[in-house]
Design an enzyme around this catalytic site. Structure first.
Site, PDB file in Angstrom:
ATOM      1  CG  ASP A 256      12.182 -15.324  20.959  1.00 15.97           C
ATOM      2  OD1 ASP A 256      11.669 -14.680  21.887  1.00 15.97           O
ATOM      3  OD2 ASP A 256      12.430 -14.824  19.836  1.00 15.97           O
ATOM      4  CB  ILE A 257      10.249 -16.214  16.017  1.00 16.57           C
ATOM      5  CG1 ILE A 257      10.087 -16.660  14.579  1.00 16.57           C
ATOM      6  CG2 ILE A 257      10.347 -14.707  16.122  1.00 16.57           C
ATOM      7  CD1 ILE A 257       8.759 -16.250  13.951  1.00 16.57           C
TER       8      ILE A 257
ATOM      9  CG  ASN B 209      11.698  -7.492  28.363  1.00  9.76           C
ATOM     10  OD1 ASN B 209      12.577  -7.197  29.175  1.00  9.76           O
ATOM     11  ND2 ASN B 209      11.960  -8.115  27.234  1.00  9.76           N
TER      12      ASN B 209
ATOM     13  CD  GLU C 291       9.718  -5.276  20.331  1.00 11.68           C
ATOM     14  OE1 GLU C 291       9.689  -6.299  19.629  1.00 11.68           O
ATOM     15  OE2 GLU C 291      10.443  -4.295  20.121  1.00 11.68           O
ATOM     16  CB  VAL C 292       4.409 -10.115  22.560  1.00 12.99           C
ATOM     17  CG1 VAL C 292       3.139 -10.945  22.386  1.00 12.99           C
ATOM     18  CG2 VAL C 292       5.272 -10.210  21.304  1.00 12.99           C
TER      19      VAL C 292
ATOM     20  CG  HIS D 203       6.571 -12.783  26.660  1.00 18.34           C
ATOM     21  ND1 HIS D 203       5.609 -11.819  26.431  1.00 18.34           N
ATOM     22  CD2 HIS D 203       7.750 -12.247  26.275  1.00 18.34           C
ATOM     23  CE1 HIS D 203       6.189 -10.732  25.932  1.00 18.34           C
ATOM     24  NE2 HIS D 203       7.490 -10.963  25.838  1.00 18.34           N
TER      25      HIS D 203
ATOM     26  CG  HIS E 149      12.296 -13.363  27.138  1.00 22.95           C
ATOM     27  ND1 HIS E 149      12.423 -13.295  25.766  1.00 22.95           N
ATOM     28  CD2 HIS E 149      11.466 -12.348  27.470  1.00 22.95           C
ATOM     29  CE1 HIS E 149      11.718 -12.290  25.287  1.00 22.95           C
ATOM     30  NE2 HIS E 149      11.130 -11.685  26.308  1.00 22.95           N
TER      31      HIS E 149
HETATM   32  P1  5GP Z   1       9.346  -8.911  24.499  1.00 19.98           P
HETATM   33  O1  5GP Z   1      10.189  -7.855  23.861  1.00 19.98           O
HETATM   34  O2  5GP Z   1       7.874  -8.593  24.370  1.00 19.98           O
HETATM   35  O3  5GP Z   1       9.765  -9.249  25.879  1.00 19.98           O
HETATM   36  O4  5GP Z   1       9.638 -10.238  23.677  1.00 19.98           O
HETATM   37  C1  5GP Z   1       8.858 -10.711  22.618  1.00 19.98           C
HETATM   38  C2  5GP Z   1       9.572 -11.908  22.057  1.00 19.98           C
HETATM   39  O5  5GP Z   1       8.677 -12.616  21.233  1.00 19.98           O
HETATM   40  C3  5GP Z   1      10.788 -11.556  21.176  1.00 19.98           C
HETATM   41  O6  5GP Z   1      11.943 -12.214  21.710  1.00 19.98           O
HETATM   42  C4  5GP Z   1      10.393 -12.065  19.796  1.00 19.98           C
HETATM   43  O7  5GP Z   1      11.478 -12.608  19.073  1.00 19.98           O
HETATM   44  C5  5GP Z   1       9.339 -13.104  20.114  1.00 19.98           C
HETATM   45  N1  5GP Z   1       8.335 -13.277  19.079  1.00 19.98           N
HETATM   46  C6  5GP Z   1       7.625 -12.289  18.473  1.00 19.98           C
HETATM   47  N2  5GP Z   1       6.758 -12.806  17.590  1.00 19.98           N
HETATM   48  C7  5GP Z   1       6.920 -14.147  17.653  1.00 19.98           C
HETATM   49  C8  5GP Z   1       6.286 -15.235  16.953  1.00 19.98           C
HETATM   50  O8  5GP Z   1       5.408 -15.069  16.133  1.00 19.98           O
HETATM   51  N3  5GP Z   1       6.709 -16.494  17.289  1.00 19.98           N
HETATM   52  C9  5GP Z   1       7.676 -16.720  18.224  1.00 19.98           C
HETATM   53  N4  5GP Z   1       8.010 -17.981  18.456  1.00 19.98           N
HETATM   54  N5  5GP Z   1       8.295 -15.724  18.889  1.00 19.98           N
HETATM   55  C10 5GP Z   1       7.914 -14.450  18.598  1.00 19.98           C
END
Ligand code: 5GP
Length: 126
Positions: free
Chosen positions: A39-40, A97, A105-106, A110, A112
């Site tokens: 994760d970034i 999520n 958010e994405v 995914h 985690h």
């Molecule tokens: P969500 O809130 O959708 O469950 O989690 C999205 C996750 O993707 C977040 O923890 C965020 O830090 C990670 N993320 C978003 N954009 C990128 C990216 O471009 N590269 C990587 N490695 N992680 C990302």
């Protein structure tokens, strides 16, 4: 901004671009069914993301539409990544999520994987 998990899959989402190699990522694992990367913005000592290679918006989408082969392959890949990271002992946390209340958010499924330290309470109440 949390996503609407009922929207159709969008090939321009950031994880689709990572899968296509258009955006760099710190790869941890890859097989026919899954891709894993760091994760970034890590929220724990270890914070790794595992995504299916198929076009699925969320766990809801995946569990409803993916083949048994895809589901089996993805679940095994999540387990493999946790083992590779040495997390089985002393333990770790997995999270997916989904949608607005989940804070997704994405819009590409995914999971985690968090670990490397005690992770505190399951949910942080505001
Ligand atoms: P969500 O809130 O959708 O469950 O989690 C999205 C996750 O993707 C977040 O923890 C965020 O830090 C990670 N993320 C978003 N954009 C990128 C990216 O471009 N590269 C990587 N490695 N992680 C990302």
């Amino acid at each position: 901004m949390p996503i609407d998990p009922t929207l159709p899959y969008n090939d321009e989402n950031i994880f689709a671009k990572i899968l296509r190699g258009e955006i760099p990522s710190n790869k941890v694992y890859e097989d026919d069914w899954a891709f894993a990367f760091e994760d970034i913005n890590p929220q724990a000592e270890i914070h790794t993301l595992v995504i299916p290679k198929g076009r699925y918006v969320s766990w809801d989408d995946f569990s409803a539409k993916a083949s048994n082969e895809e589901i089996g392959g993805f679940v095994r890949a999540v387990g493999e990544v946790a083992r590779m990271k040495g997390l089985v002992e002393p333990g770790f946390r997995m999270m997916a999520n989904i949608g607005a209340h989940g804070g997704q958010e994405v819009p590409h499924l995914h999971v985690h994987i968090f670990g490397g330290e005690p992770l505190g309470p399951m949910i942080c109440k505001k």
